[in-house]
Design a protein around this motif. Structure first.
Motif, PDB file in Angstrom:
ATOM      1  N   ILE A  75       6.748  -4.462  26.222  1.00 53.79           N
ATOM      2  CA  ILE A  75       5.851  -3.553  25.504  1.00 53.79           C
ATOM      3  C   ILE A  75       6.272  -3.421  24.045  1.00 53.79           C
ATOM      4  N   VAL A  76       7.552  -3.234  23.805  1.00 52.99           N
ATOM      5  CA  VAL A  76       8.066  -3.121  22.437  1.00 52.99           C
ATOM      6  C   VAL A  76       7.784  -4.407  21.663  1.00 52.99           C
ATOM      7  N   SER A  77       7.994  -5.550  22.306  1.00 51.28           N
ATOM      8  CA  SER A  77       7.722  -6.835  21.662  1.00 51.28           C
ATOM      9  C   SER A  77       6.247  -6.960  21.295  1.00 51.28           C
ATOM     10  N   ALA A  78       5.365  -6.579  22.215  1.00 47.48           N
ATOM     11  CA  ALA A  78       3.927  -6.666  21.952  1.00 47.48           C
ATOM     12  C   ALA A  78       3.522  -5.738  20.802  1.00 47.48           C
ATOM     13  N   TYR A  79       3.999  -4.505  20.834  1.00 41.03           N
ATOM     14  CA  TYR A  79       3.685  -3.576  19.737  1.00 41.03           C
ATOM     15  C   TYR A  79       4.208  -4.108  18.401  1.00 41.03           C
ATOM     16  N   ASN A  80       5.418  -4.661  18.397  1.00 42.98           N
ATOM     17  CA  ASN A  80       5.978  -5.189  17.151  1.00 42.98           C
ATOM     18  C   ASN A  80       5.188  -6.392  16.645  1.00 42.98           C
ATOM     19  N   ASP A  81       4.781  -7.277  17.558  1.00 41.71           N
ATOM     20  CA  ASP A  81       3.980  -8.436  17.145  1.00 41.71           C
ATOM     21  C   ASP A  81       2.643  -7.989  16.562  1.00 41.71           C
ATOM     22  N   LEU A  82       1.983  -7.054  17.230  1.00 39.42           N
ATOM     23  CA  LEU A  82       0.701  -6.546  16.741  1.00 39.42           C
ATOM     24  C   LEU A  82       0.893  -5.816  15.411  1.00 39.42           C
ATOM     25  N   GLY A  83       1.932  -5.013  15.308  1.00 41.37           N
ATOM     26  CA  GLY A  83       2.217  -4.300  14.061  1.00 41.37           C
ATOM     27  C   GLY A  83       2.469  -5.260  12.913  1.00 41.37           C
ATOM     28  N   ALA A  84       3.205  -6.328  13.178  1.00 36.44           N
ATOM     29  CA  ALA A  84       3.474  -7.322  12.138  1.00 36.44           C
ATOM     30  C   ALA A  84       2.181  -7.997  11.682  1.00 36.44           C
ATOM     31  N   ALA A  85       1.273  -8.271  12.617  1.00 41.39           N
ATOM     32  CA  ALA A  85      -0.015  -8.886  12.257  1.00 41.39           C
ATOM     33  C   ALA A  85      -0.829  -7.946  11.366  1.00 41.39           C
ATOM     34  N   ALA A  86      -0.851  -6.668  11.701  1.00 38.74           N
ATOM     35  CA  ALA A  86      -1.597  -5.689  10.905  1.00 38.74           C
ATOM     36  C   ALA A  86      -0.977  -5.536   9.515  1.00 38.74           C
ATOM     37  N   GLU A  87       0.346  -5.440   9.463  1.00 36.67           N
ATOM     38  CA  GLU A  87       1.029  -5.288   8.175  1.00 36.67           C
ATOM     39  C   GLU A  87       0.827  -6.513   7.289  1.00 36.67           C
ATOM     40  N   LEU A  88       0.896  -7.696   7.884  1.00 36.69           N
ATOM     41  CA  LEU A  88       0.701  -8.924   7.112  1.00 36.69           C
ATOM     42  C   LEU A  88      -0.721  -8.997   6.557  1.00 36.69           C
ATOM     43  N   ALA A  89      -1.687  -8.613   7.371  1.00 38.17           N
ATOM     44  CA  ALA A  89      -3.075  -8.613   6.895  1.00 38.17           C
ATOM     45  C   ALA A  89      -3.238  -7.667   5.708  1.00 38.17           C
ATOM     46  N   ASP A  90      -2.618  -6.509   5.770  1.00 42.30           N
ATOM     47  CA  ASP A  90      -2.713  -5.558   4.664  1.00 42.30           C
ATOM     48  C   ASP A  90      -2.002  -6.092   3.421  1.00 42.30           C
ATOM     49  N   ILE A  91      -0.853  -6.697   3.604  1.00 48.79           N
ATOM     50  CA  ILE A  91      -0.111  -7.269   2.470  1.00 48.79           C
ATOM     51  C   ILE A  91      -0.938  -8.357   1.793  1.00 48.79           C
ATOM     52  N   ARG A  92      -1.547  -9.208   2.607  1.00 47.78           N
ATOM     53  CA  ARG A  92      -2.378 -10.280   2.037  1.00 47.78           C
ATOM     54  C   ARG A  92      -3.598  -9.701   1.319  1.00 47.78           C
ATOM     55  N   ALA A  93      -4.213  -8.690   1.902  1.00 48.79           N
ATOM     56  CA  ALA A  93      -5.378  -8.066   1.259  1.00 48.79           C
ATOM     57  C   ALA A  93      -4.969  -7.391  -0.045  1.00 48.79           C
ATOM     58  N   LEU A  94      -3.835  -6.726  -0.049  1.00 52.28           N
ATOM     59  CA  LEU A  94      -3.327  -6.111  -1.283  1.00 52.28           C
ATOM     60  C   LEU A  94      -3.068  -7.170  -2.352  1.00 52.28           C
ATOM     61  N   ALA A  98      -7.766  -6.472  -2.876  1.00 48.83           N
ATOM     62  CA  ALA A  98      -8.877  -5.968  -2.069  1.00 48.83           C
ATOM     63  C   ALA A  98      -8.980  -4.453  -2.199  1.00 48.83           C
ATOM     64  N   THR A  99     -10.179  -3.948  -2.058  1.00 48.88           N
ATOM     65  CA  THR A  99     -10.399  -2.501  -2.052  1.00 48.88           C
ATOM     66  C   THR A  99      -9.811  -1.931  -0.763  1.00 48.88           C
ATOM     67  N   PRO A 100      -9.586  -0.620  -0.710  1.00 45.15           N
ATOM     68  CA  PRO A 100      -9.113  -0.040   0.546  1.00 45.15           C
ATOM     69  C   PRO A 100     -10.056  -0.337   1.723  1.00 45.15           C
ATOM     70  N   ALA A 101     -11.348  -0.328   1.487  1.00 43.03           N
ATOM     71  CA  ALA A 101     -12.297  -0.626   2.565  1.00 43.03           C
ATOM     72  C   ALA A 101     -12.128  -2.063   3.045  1.00 43.03           C
ATOM     73  N   ALA A 102     -11.946  -2.990   2.126  1.00 43.81           N
ATOM     74  CA  ALA A 102     -11.747  -4.394   2.504  1.00 43.81           C
ATOM     75  C   ALA A 102     -10.402  -4.578   3.209  1.00 43.81           C
ATOM     76  N   ARG A 103      -9.392  -3.830   2.783  1.00 45.35           N
ATOM     77  CA  ARG A 103      -8.085  -3.885   3.463  1.00 45.35           C
ATOM     78  C   ARG A 103      -8.216  -3.374   4.886  1.00 45.35           C
ATOM     79  N   PHE A 104      -8.930  -2.266   5.057  1.00 47.97           N
ATOM     80  CA  PHE A 104      -9.140  -1.681   6.378  1.00 47.97           C
ATOM     81  C   PHE A 104      -9.810  -2.712   7.294  1.00 47.97           C
ATOM     82  N   THR A 105     -10.830  -3.362   6.775  1.00 43.71           N
ATOM     83  CA  THR A 105     -11.543  -4.388   7.537  1.00 43.71           C
ATOM     84  C   THR A 105     -10.622  -5.564   7.857  1.00 43.71           C
ATOM     85  N   ALA A 106      -9.834  -5.991   6.885  1.00 44.61           N
ATOM     86  CA  ALA A 106      -8.922  -7.122   7.101  1.00 44.61           C
ATOM     87  C   ALA A 106      -7.908  -6.803   8.198  1.00 44.61           C
TER      88      ALA A 106
END
Length: 188
Positions: A75-94, A98-106
C-alpha cells in the motif's frame, strides 16, 4: 573552516548482505503484488508468497512480520508511486508555465494514466477494504502526497479568483464543485 567541510560526502557503503536483503525484499514484494493481482488483497498469504520466491515462510517472516505488514508495504509503495506521478506532472506543468487550472488538469491526467497502467495497485489503495486489515499510520504520509499537490494548486486557484464560481480556465460547474476543496485548501 576545515578542508573536509567542503568535500562531498561519499555514499554510504552497502555490504553484500545489505544488497542481498534489498533484493530479497524486492522479490517478496513483487511476488506479493502478483498474488494480489491474481487473487485479491484479502487472499494474500505469506506462505503463498514464500512459495513463489522459493523460500520457507519462516524466512519471509524475517522480512515482513505478518501478512498485514506485507500488505502495508504494498500500500505504501502504491501511494508513493501514485504520489510521484502526480508530483512529476505538476513539476512538468510548472516548467511549461501552465496556469493553475492546466496544472490541476495535468495532475488528474497523470493520476488516471497511473491508475490505468497499475489497476491492481489502484484497486489496492482505492478499492474495497481488506477484511481484518487496519492500515497503520505508516500509510498516512504516502497517502497524502496526491491531495497535497491538488490542494496546493487549488489554493493558488482560489487566490487568483474573487468569485468562487469563476476560476480562470475552469468550467463554472466544476468551479462550484471545487468550492469545498478550495475552502479547505485555503484554511490549511
Amino acid at each position: 573552516i576545515r578542508h573536509t567541510d567542503h568535500m562531498p560526502t561519499a555514499p554510504a557503503y552497502r555490504t553484500a548482505r545489505d544488497l542481498a536483503r534489498e533484493q530479497i525484499t524486492t522479490d517478496i514484494l513483487e511476488a506479493a503484488r502478483s498474488r494480489v493481482a491474481q487473487e485479491g488483497a484479502a487472499a494474500l498469504s505469506v506462505r503463498a508468497v514464500a512459495r513463489d520466491v522459493g523460500m520457507a515462510s519462516s524466512a519471509v517472516y524475517r522480512y515482513f512480520s505478518s501478512r498485514d505488514e506485507l500488505l502495508t508495504a504494498l500500500i505504501v509503495s502504491a501511494y508513493n508511486d501514485l504520489g510521484a506521478a502526480a508530483e512529476l506532472a505538476d513539476i512538468r506543468a510548472l516548467a511549461a508555465d501552465a496556469t493553475p487550472a492546466a496544472r490541476f488538469t495535468a495532475v488528474w491526467h497523470a493520476i488516471r494514466s497511473w491508475a490505468l497502467a497499475h489497476p491492481q495497485e489502484y484497486a489496492l489503495i482505492f478499492g474495497s477494504p481488506v477484511p481484518g486489515y487496519a492500515a497503520p499510520t505508516d500509510t498516512i504520509g504516502p497517502a497524502t502526497r496526491v491531495p497535497a499537490v491538488l490542494l496546493a494548486i487549488l489554493h493558488e486557484l482560489g487566490a487568483s479568483a474573487t468569485d468562487p464560481t469563476q476560476l480562470p480556465g475552469v468550467p463554472a460547474d466544476v468551479a462550484r464543485a471545487l468550492i469545498p476543496m478550495r475552502t479547505f485548501a485555503e484554511e490549511s
